[in-house]
Design a protein around this motif. Structure first.
Motif, PDB file in Angstrom:
ATOM      1  N   GLY A  43      -9.498  26.073 -20.942  1.00 21.55           N
ATOM      2  CA  GLY A  43     -10.302  27.154 -21.513  1.00 21.55           C
ATOM      3  C   GLY A  43      -9.744  27.731 -22.804  1.00 21.55           C
ATOM      4  O   GLY A  43      -9.767  28.942 -23.024  1.00 21.55           O
ATOM      5  N   ALA A  44      -9.252  26.868 -23.672  1.00 17.72           N
ATOM      6  CA  ALA A  44      -8.647  27.323 -24.923  1.00 17.72           C
ATOM      7  C   ALA A  44      -9.693  27.937 -25.845  1.00 17.72           C
ATOM      8  O   ALA A  44     -10.871  27.580 -25.812  1.00 17.72           O
ATOM      9  N   SER A  45      -9.230  28.845 -26.689  1.00 16.70           N
ATOM     10  CA  SER A  45     -10.112  29.500 -27.658  1.00 16.70           C
ATOM     11  C   SER A  45     -10.419  28.558 -28.818  1.00 16.70           C
ATOM     12  O   SER A  45      -9.788  27.508 -28.978  1.00 16.70           O
ATOM     13  N   THR A  46     -11.370  28.946 -29.635  1.00 13.52           N
ATOM     14  CA  THR A  46     -11.702  28.140 -30.814  1.00 13.52           C
ATOM     15  C   THR A  46     -10.526  28.100 -31.788  1.00 13.52           C
ATOM     16  O   THR A  46     -10.351  27.112 -32.492  1.00 13.52           O
ATOM     17  N   TRP A  47      -9.717  29.133 -31.817  1.00 14.01           N
ATOM     18  CA  TRP A  47      -8.534  29.143 -32.684  1.00 14.01           C
ATOM     19  C   TRP A  47      -7.515  28.103 -32.216  1.00 14.01           C
ATOM     20  O   TRP A  47      -6.909  27.412 -33.038  1.00 14.01           O
TER      21      TRP A  47
END
Length: 138
Positions: A43-47
């Motif tokens: 679930g990593a962020s777009t960053w």
């Protein structure tokens, strides 16, 4: 049957097949393995995804530099062995490390380095097959 002077240099088809399989493997490992794992498993962020892409590409450049030096110093046989082992080892390590953002980023950088080493197949290997400029253009 092509004229002997018009045939491709010996080893051309093997080089093309190697490069094609390398390309398919990298694309699958990158999009399904790295991007897919970051997106769907952790679930990593777009960053983080953007950083992963940036680090992967940076390490491709570093691997390309190292691969070129390795090829120039030791030749295509040693370069091929090292590039293939690096790709296999980094892919296997990715399969066994715990899935965390940090681990995926670290293994993707290692895989990017291995990928960059393999880019020599496209850019430098044809010159090992022939020094005929017309054959190289084909």
């Amino acid at each position: 049957m092509p004229d002997r002077d018009q045939s491709l240099p010996r080893g051309t088809l093997l080089l093309v097949a190697t490069r094609f399989l390398l390309y398919l493997g990298v694309q699958a490992a990158y999009f399904i393995g790295i991007i897919g794992t970051l997106t769907y498993e952790v679930g990593a962020s777009t960053w983080v995804l953007a950083g992963a892409v940036g680090f992967f590409n940076l390490f491709i450049i570093l691997g390309n530099t190292a691969g070129g030096t390795l090829l120039d110093v030791y030749g295509p046989r040693v370069h091929s062995a090292v590039a293939i082992v690096a790709a296999v080892v980094t892919s296997l390590v990715f399969q066994v490390v715990p899935l965390t953002v940090a681990n995926v980023l670290i293994t993707s950088m290692a895989f990017g380095f291995a990928t960059g080493m393999g880019f020599m197949y496209l850019s430098a290997y044809p010159a090992y097959l022939t020094d005929d400029a017309d054959a190289l253009n084909r």
